[in-house]
Design a protein around this motif. Structure first.
Motif, PDB file in Angstrom:
ATOM      1  N   ASP A  81      47.630  65.463  28.245  1.00  9.72           N
ATOM      2  CA  ASP A  81      47.340  66.028  26.934  1.00  9.72           C
ATOM      3  C   ASP A  81      48.645  66.338  26.211  1.00  9.72           C
ATOM      4  OD1 ASP A  81      48.368  68.398  27.940  1.00  9.72           O
ATOM      5  OD2 ASP A  81      46.404  69.175  28.509  1.00  9.72           O
ATOM      6  N   ALA A  82      48.532  66.982  25.053  1.00 13.45           N
ATOM      7  CA  ALA A  82      49.690  67.146  24.189  1.00 13.45           C
ATOM      8  C   ALA A  82      50.719  68.152  24.716  1.00 13.45           C
ATOM      9  CB  ALA A  82      49.227  67.551  22.791  1.00 13.45           C
ATOM     10  N   ARG A  84      52.392  67.748  27.486  1.00 16.96           N
ATOM     11  CA  ARG A  84      53.426  66.987  28.176  1.00 16.96           C
ATOM     12  C   ARG A  84      53.633  65.645  27.490  1.00 16.96           C
ATOM     13  NH1 ARG A  84      49.617  67.294  32.996  1.00 16.96           N
ATOM     14  NH2 ARG A  84      48.334  67.840  31.212  1.00 16.96           N
ATOM     15  N   GLY A  85      54.826  65.404  27.003  1.00 12.91           N
ATOM     16  CA  GLY A  85      55.124  64.113  26.385  1.00 12.91           C
ATOM     17  C   GLY A  85      55.629  63.151  27.440  1.00 12.91           C
ATOM     18  N   ILE A  86      55.545  61.870  27.161  1.00  9.85           N
ATOM     19  CA  ILE A  86      55.985  60.895  28.146  1.00  9.85           C
ATOM     20  C   ILE A  86      56.709  59.727  27.457  1.00  9.85           C
ATOM     21  CG2 ILE A  86      53.656  59.925  28.068  1.00  9.85           C
ATOM     22  CD1 ILE A  86      55.922  59.552  31.113  1.00  9.85           C
TER      23      ILE A  86
ATOM     24  N   LEU B 177      47.185  59.826  24.801  1.00  9.34           N
ATOM     25  CA  LEU B 177      46.611  61.140  25.130  1.00  9.34           C
ATOM     26  C   LEU B 177      47.665  62.228  24.966  1.00  9.34           C
ATOM     27  CD1 LEU B 177      44.497  60.369  28.332  1.00  9.34           C
ATOM     28  CD2 LEU B 177      43.606  61.145  26.139  1.00  9.34           C
ATOM     29  N   THR B 178      48.910  61.948  25.367  1.00  9.77           N
ATOM     30  CA  THR B 178      49.966  62.963  25.239  1.00  9.77           C
ATOM     31  C   THR B 178      50.347  63.185  23.781  1.00  9.77           C
ATOM     32  OG1 THR B 178      51.828  61.434  25.405  1.00  9.77           O
ATOM     33  CG2 THR B 178      50.971  62.315  27.474  1.00  9.77           C
TER      34      THR B 178
END
Lengths: 302, 274
Positions: A81-82, A84-86, B177-178
């Motif tokens: 979800d928002a 944690r960025g990747i 999703l992130t």
């Protein structure tokens, strides 16, 4: 708001205890114990196939640990979800969107349509700002990812992740495909962003000097160790854990003797198959480091 | 080093030679027809199997350029209209169903077990074998034809859409999703736009089978349509009508295929048509 609340005011963003991960009968991670403090720039190194990317996917919520306690921001880990960025090594960008639209994605799913329309100018400026920071010129805004070089795609992916301002940023060999000049400027850029936005970064790389240069803490994950049981052992563990001096944000530091010595030390501890430490002898110098061992393991080697 | 014009793996045919080579098989086909037709007509001037060019032209005038004495309508236009309606109806319903099932089964693992194995199994049934059953079930009615086209094309498209959705990297979904997307955002705003060109490509590739099913079903149970007319006229040995009909069907097929390809190229710049 409640999400905001749960991500702040907690000293540790990651608390892992006894975490194991296996695919069928193949054990990838054996007994990972890890606490990571808010604001840390944590770099992860290890031989290829040791499971460092697996660990990252677990933190991200893309996969589930087979066993163990796994807390992110003080609560059991949730699906991606928002918070944690990747940035992946590849596949990050949507092929059907232009560079500009890809970075705008981070703004697309928040707020109502009316809000987005009202703030469209601000959002567009913000997108342009981040694209500028990763050295992309307005000429490239309307190009599709397939028309960009690997390095450019990667820089767009970094901008895409940053614009969301997630409190934690996960990066899986993000600069692996960049040429040396751009790579160095991206390293400096990511350090600036880390300081500016008070991020916690979890950075997986196979480039040891990069890890030592960027991190405030470096973790070595490796399957080259002994636990008194089967040989070779099943699954990788954290075999070294060092605190690193806050980098001066100058790449000159890479040429110093101390830097080279540290790189050599971690290389020996993590990457050398011939060098197998017993589980109780790992170099876990970092103050947050801890280990949960079974009695057999603690009672030493035979 | 001299680059050969025609032979060997290093050959680079020039533009002129290329044009000639493209035209060559067409010229050969037409020439061999004319020679064959001529030989047969010499032996029997009333031969109806390979009519001469002038006879074919007379046939074209009869079906395409003048009104039918009984109905007062141009025959080929009437037949084309009826056939395209059947095909358009069958194919578009098939495309919509393929999209809905393929997309959702690909994205929601819970929907997969009840759909994909069944679809895979059913798609091994030869559609042609179903035709007699359909004709009986619909008592030769109008709905038998579009239904047949639908059944013949939908399963293959469904499987392909499903596979396309499945092939989207898991990383890409996690990444979005992130960025704050919800599950429905992912399915309908991220994945759907990515598979639209693939769906259109599927329809384009299904045009060939759809023509087969159309003509087969019209041949066996219809009183209008291109397929009906071809079989009716061939029973009367009116090759001077059958040949223009076949050319016309080929032409429509070619135009439809090109139109789909051009549309996909124009609408989805990011999607490289292969």
């Amino acid at each position: 708001m409640s999400r905001e609340h749960s991500t702040s005011g907690h000293e540790y963003v990651l608390e892992l205890e006894d975490v194991r991960k296996s695919y069928g009968s193949k054990i990838v991670l054996a007994d990972i114990d890890l606490k990571v403090r808010r604001g840390e720039f944590c770099t992860v190194v290890g031989p290829s196939g040791c499971g460092k990317s697996t660990l990252l996917r677990l933190i991200l919520g893309q996969e589930e640990a087979t066993y163990g306690t796994f807390k992110v921001f003080g609560a059991p880990v949730r699906f991606a979800d928002a918070t944690r960025g990747i940035v992946y090594q590849k596949y990050g960008l949507l092929p059907n969107l232009t560079v500009f639209q890809n970075v705008m994605l981070g703004k697309k799913f928040s707020g109502s349509m009316l809000d987005r329309w009202r703030h469209r100018k601000t959002y567009a400026d913000e997108v342009a700002y981040y694209l500028d920071r990763v050295c992309l010129s307005p000429d490239d805004y309307n190009k599709y990812p397939e028309d960009l070089s690997g390095g450019m795609q990667q820089r767009v992916a970094v901008a895409q992740a940053l614009i969301k301002r997630a409190p934690m940023l996960l990066m899986d060999e993000p600069f692996g495909a960049l040429d040396p000049g751009i790579r160095e400027s991206m390293q400096v850029f990511i350090l600036e962003v880390w300081e500016e936005y008070d991020l916690t970064i979890f950075f997986v790389t196979h480039d040891l000097p990069e890890a030592v240069f960027l991190g405030t803490r470096i973790l070595g994950i490796s399957q080259y160790y002994e636990d008194g049981g089967s040989n070779p052992v099943c699954g990788a563990r954290i075999v070294c854990d060092h605190a690193l001096p806050r980098s001066a944000q100058s790449t000159v530091v890479k040429e110093t003797a101390a830097f080279g010595q540290l790189v050599q030390e971690i290389r020996y501890e993590t990457f050398t198959p011939e060098h197998r430490q017993y589980v109780t002898e790992f170099n876990l110098k970092h103050p947050d480091s801890f280990q949960t061992l079974t009695n057999e393991e603690r009672n030493g080697r035979q | 080093m001299k680059t050969p014009k025609l032979l060997g793996i290093h050959a680079k045919p020039g533009r002129k030679l290329n044009t000639i080579l493209v035209a060559l098989p067409f010229i050969l086909l037409i020439a061999s027809y004319l020679i064959g037709s001529n030989l047969r007509l010499q032996r029997n001037e009333h031969d109806k199997v390979m009519p001469s060019l002038s006879r074919i032209w007379a046939g074209i005038e009869r079906v395409a350029l003048s009104e039918h004495p009984r109905t007062g309508k141009i025959m080929i236009v009437q037949d084309t209209f009826v056939s395209l309606q059947r095909m358009g109806f069958g194919l578009s319903v098939a495309a919509v169903c393929a999209l809905i099932v393929g997309l959702n089964a690909g994205m929601f693992p819970g929907l997969r077990p009840a759909t994909i194995p069944f679809v895979t199994f059913m798609s091994t049934i030869s559609p042609i074998a179903l035709l007699p059953i359909l004709l009986v079930a619909f008592k030769g009615g109008e709905m038998a034809k579009p239904t047949f086209i639908f059944l013949g094309t939908v399963l293959v498209m469904m499987r392909d859409i499903y596979n396309t959705v499945e092939r989207i990297p898991k990383e890409q979904i996690t990444q979005v999703l992130t960025l704050g997307a919800g599950q429905l955002n992912i399915v309908y705003e991220v994945v759907l736009p990515q598979i639209m060109p693939r769906l259109l490509t599927n329809v384009r590739l299904a045009l060939g089978p759809a023509w087969i099913y159309l003509i087969a079903s019209e041949a066996m149970g219809a009183n209008a349509g291109l397929g009906h007319q071809i079989f009716l006229q061939s029973r009367l040995f009116n090759m001077d009508v059958v040949i223009p009909y076949v050319l016309w069907i080929t032409f429509i097929g070619f135009v439809m295929d090109t139109a789909f390809r051009k549309f996909i190229e124009w609408k989805y710049l990011w999607y490289r048509v292969r």
